[in-house]
Design a protein around this motif. Structure first.
Motif, PDB file in Angstrom:
ATOM      1  N   CYS A 127       0.572   4.108  -4.827  1.00 56.25           N
ATOM      2  CA  CYS A 127       1.397   3.365  -4.465  1.00 56.25           C
ATOM      3  C   CYS A 127       2.010   3.974  -2.912  1.00 56.25           C
ATOM      4  O   CYS A 127       2.033   3.379  -1.932  1.00 56.25           O
ATOM      5  CB  CYS A 127       2.573   3.041  -5.245  1.00 56.25           C
ATOM      6  SG  CYS A 127       3.930   2.035  -4.896  1.00 56.25           S
ATOM      7  N   LYS A 156       7.676   2.862   2.895  1.00 56.59           N
ATOM      8  CA  LYS A 156       7.848   1.789   1.562  1.00 56.59           C
ATOM      9  C   LYS A 156       9.180   0.925   1.697  1.00 56.59           C
ATOM     10  O   LYS A 156      10.090   1.267   1.847  1.00 56.59           O
ATOM     11  CB  LYS A 156       7.981   2.940   0.325  1.00 56.59           C
ATOM     12  CG  LYS A 156       6.796   3.735   0.051  1.00 56.59           C
ATOM     13  CD  LYS A 156       5.310   3.025  -0.362  1.00 56.59           C
ATOM     14  CE  LYS A 156       5.537   2.136  -1.403  1.00 56.59           C
ATOM     15  NZ  LYS A 156       4.434   1.396  -1.460  1.00 56.59           N
ATOM     16  N   ASP A 294      -4.332  -8.161  -5.546  1.00 54.85           N
ATOM     17  CA  ASP A 294      -3.604  -7.029  -5.817  1.00 54.85           C
ATOM     18  C   ASP A 294      -3.179  -7.104  -7.342  1.00 54.85           C
ATOM     19  O   ASP A 294      -2.225  -7.732  -7.586  1.00 54.85           O
ATOM     20  CB  ASP A 294      -2.531  -6.639  -4.812  1.00 54.85           C
ATOM     21  CG  ASP A 294      -1.555  -5.509  -5.484  1.00 54.85           C
ATOM     22  OD1 ASP A 294      -1.849  -5.014  -6.579  1.00 54.85           O
ATOM     23  OD2 ASP A 294      -0.763  -5.247  -4.558  1.00 54.85           O
ATOM     24  N   HIS A 297       0.508  -5.006  -8.332  1.00 59.56           N
ATOM     25  CA  HIS A 297       2.091  -5.584  -8.173  1.00 59.56           C
ATOM     26  C   HIS A 297       1.934  -6.935  -8.717  1.00 59.56           C
ATOM     27  O   HIS A 297       3.023  -7.438  -9.046  1.00 59.56           O
ATOM     28  CB  HIS A 297       2.174  -5.636  -6.417  1.00 59.56           C
ATOM     29  CG  HIS A 297       2.434  -4.347  -6.073  1.00 59.56           C
ATOM     30  ND1 HIS A 297       1.189  -3.657  -5.317  1.00 59.56           N
ATOM     31  CD2 HIS A 297       3.140  -3.405  -6.187  1.00 59.56           C
ATOM     32  CE1 HIS A 297       1.740  -2.457  -5.176  1.00 59.56           C
ATOM     33  NE2 HIS A 297       2.744  -2.193  -5.483  1.00 59.56           N
TER      34      HIS A 297
END
Ligand code: PEP
Ligand code: MN
Length: 353
Positions: A127, A156, A294, A297
């Protein structure tokens, strides 16, 4: 009234219907011609409120009934609207990312992988970039599987300002160093248009995250560079919003865009987001761009990563992205859903056809 008279009236009504039909189509042709003329003059907005007001006034002044003005205005507004929609259809046909504009698939080559070529592609990595050792350990696993791309977040976008915000350029330096050592290409999110230029020295694919899907200045800036962009769907973006966000990038010259479905916010709480799996074939039909899913997520659940990845590939996704961490339990972000190496092995065995 005799049956014969009734038949006569019905015939006349049919005749009038056909005349109205002729006239509204004739009107549509005129609307199209005037739109073309306006486009030649450089105007791209078709709706002109001043002109519309003049037309409605003229109609009202000449209305002899039995319909009231309000009814007549309502009917004509519908006719005007249909005319405008006809022009908008022409515009959406012209979207640079649309299949109507370009029927053949866009293929984007990154480190030898050809996204959009009909084969399955994968992007794995942590991540967030936490340290050189952490990224290098993941890179080793990625490399061992013959894969070519490595992800990792250095900037992030966290929900809380007190959560780990990423290492910034220091993180990009780590990614670049590891990528060079393992011959991998780097996918990393950029959140600030001002960082884009400098970031190009470190990364191979610019990720634009869900929270920034409608950061139009970032989209425009990404459109002006010569690097592929991985654009993630906003968490409350419709497919049309998503396609338009891609159009922002393409309209500035950069057509190397990979779309990434990553789940949307719904009332469902059993997953972190709701994976909108049918968005994949819709995006494949409506655009010529590669589409990824993805699974990290969208689900937020380790136990759903494998089935979600299988579903994504079965429904036609060009690839899958997922997060991998050497020790997810102590990850600085998304600890609940990153895979450890044992699961990463299982994931690839089960998912890759
Ligand atoms: C990510 O992929 O690192 C990320 C933050 O995902 P998203 O923007 O989809 O939430
Ligand atoms: Mn994450």
């Amino acid at each position: 009234m005799s049956n014969k008279q009734l038949d006569q009236l019905r015939q006349e009504l049919d005749q009038v219907n056909l005349e109205i039909l002729d006239l509204i189509n004739k009107r549509a042709e005129l609307v199209q011609k005037s739109a073309q003329a306006k486009e030649k003059q450089g105007a791209n907005r078709s709706y002109d409120p001043v002109r519309e007001r003049d037309m409605l006034n003229l109609i009202k002044e000449n209305n002899k009934g039995p319909f009231e003005n309000a009814t007549i205005i309502h009917l004509f507004k519908e006719i005007f609207k249909a005319g405008l929609e006809l022009q908008e259809d022409n515009h959406s046909k012209a979207l640079l990312v649309s299949r109507k504009k370009k029927p053949e698939d866009t293929i984007i080559e990154i480190n030898g992988e050809k996204f959009g070529d009909g084969n399955q592609h994968f992007i794995f990595g942590p991540c967030a970039v936490e340290s050189y050792e952490q990224v290098a350990q993941v890179a080793e696993q990625v490399k061992k599987k013959g894969l070519k791309l490595l992800r990792g977040g250095a900037f992030k976008p966290r929900t809380s300002p007190y959560d780990f915000q990423g290492l910034g350029f220091e993180g990009l330096e780590i990614l670049k160093r590891v990528a060079d050592e393992y011959d991998l290409a780097v996918v990393s999110e950029i959140v600030n248009p001002a960082d884009l230029e400098k970031a190009l020295d470190y990364i191979d694919v610019i990720q634009i995250g869900a929270r920034n899907m409608q950061n139009f200045e970032l989209l425009k800036a990404a459109g002006e560079v010569n690097k592929p962009v991985l654009l993630k769907r906003g968490m409350s973006a419709t497919v049309a919003d998503f396609i338009n966000a891609a159009e922002y990038i393409n309209s500035r010259g950069n057509g190397n865009i990979i779309l990434c479905e990553r789940g949307i916010r719904t009332y469902e709480t059993s997953t972190r987001n709701t994976l909108d799996i049918t968005a994949v074939p819709i995006l494949k039909q409506e655009t010529h761009l590669p589409v990824m899913v993805d699974v990290t997520h969208s689900t937020g659940r380790r136990d759903l990563l494998i089935p979600a990845a299988k579903a994504a590939l079965a429904i036609g996704a060009d690839g899958v992205m997922a997060e991998v961490h050497p020790d997810p339990a102590v990850a600085l972000s998304d600890s609940a859903q990153q895979m450890d190496f044992e699961m990463f092995d299982r994931f690839m065995k089960e998912v890759k056809s």
